[in-house]
Design a protein around this motif. Sequence first.
Motif, short mmCIF file in Angstrom:
data_model
loop_
_atom_site.label_atom_id
_atom_site.label_comp_id
_atom_site.label_asym_id
_atom_site.label_seq_id
_atom_site.Cartn_x
_atom_site.Cartn_y
_atom_site.Cartn_z
N THR A 120 0.83 -1.20 0.00
CA THR A 120 0.00 0.00 0.00
C THR A 120 0.87 1.26 0.00
O THR A 120 0.61 2.21 -0.74
N ASN A 137 -8.03 -4.79 0.64
CA ASN A 137 -7.29 -5.67 1.53
C ASN A 137 -8.19 -6.82 1.97
O ASN A 137 -9.26 -6.58 2.55
N SER A 161 -7.15 -0.31 7.17
CA SER A 161 -7.98 0.05 6.02
C SER A 161 -8.95 1.18 6.36
O SER A 161 -9.19 2.08 5.55
N VAL A 175 -10.09 2.76 -0.04
CA VAL A 175 -9.45 1.61 0.61
C VAL A 175 -10.51 0.82 1.37
O VAL A 175 -11.25 1.38 2.18
N ALA A 177 -11.37 -2.98 3.45
CA ALA A 177 -11.06 -4.31 3.99
C ALA A 177 -12.26 -5.21 3.72
O ALA A 177 -13.35 -4.95 4.22
#
Length: 253
Positions: A120, A137, A161, A175, A177
């Motif tokens: 990242t 992620n 995240s 971003v 997760a």
Amino acid sequence: MERPIALITGATSGIGAEFAQQLGRSQHDLVLVARDVDRLEAKAVRLRTDFGVEVEILSADLVTDSGVASVCARLAEPARPVTVLVNNAGFSLVGAFERNTIDEEAAHLRILAQTPMELTHAVLPLMLARGKGQIINIASVSAFIPRGTYGAAKSWLVSFSRFANLRYGPKGVKVTAVCPGFVHTEFHERMGANMGGVRSWMWLNADQVVREGLADNAAGKAVSIPSRRYATLMALSRLVPDRLAAAAGNRGR
């Protein structure tokens, strides 16, 4: 017009392979990262044939400094910038923490937390310069219950995240997760886990996980829990004692 480029780690099987499939179908060029060159090449041929996209392969062991460095170098290339990063590579340890060696635990923590952080960090400058990017992620519902060092590492990834989406989302870099439950992949077989205690309704298919994860990322959500059943279970898990949540999470060990 140049196609967007997606780099996917752990891209030869399971959730990673499904990300490659769905992103290839949506006309992303692909960079596939895994250790097994033969499987990478076979997957690349199928994706080129099926979708007419360009597919690079990058063999790298993401537990090692050299492997991570090679992927970071690709992510930092300004000539062909990566627009989607999927941090999917990982494994779980089936043994109890006190029985595992510290080297095993360190490698486990490296690939689940440190490696996604490094990748990242490598891709962010170019994404921020363009004002656009997607980072996904792959975490787990284990992040929300006491689930050994696997759950602890995934909890870190969820927190990271959430922070990154809050900070970089307004700058165009989303971003997310993605936190699935049990998914039909090679993951559990490769770790040697006995899955006999997992009820059939608890299993998800990788295509649903990826489809919902991509949609939640596009919507700017920091956390994606695929399927209503798991979203409900995770909401309920906050209301029960840790020992009960841990018992449910330890099925399939």
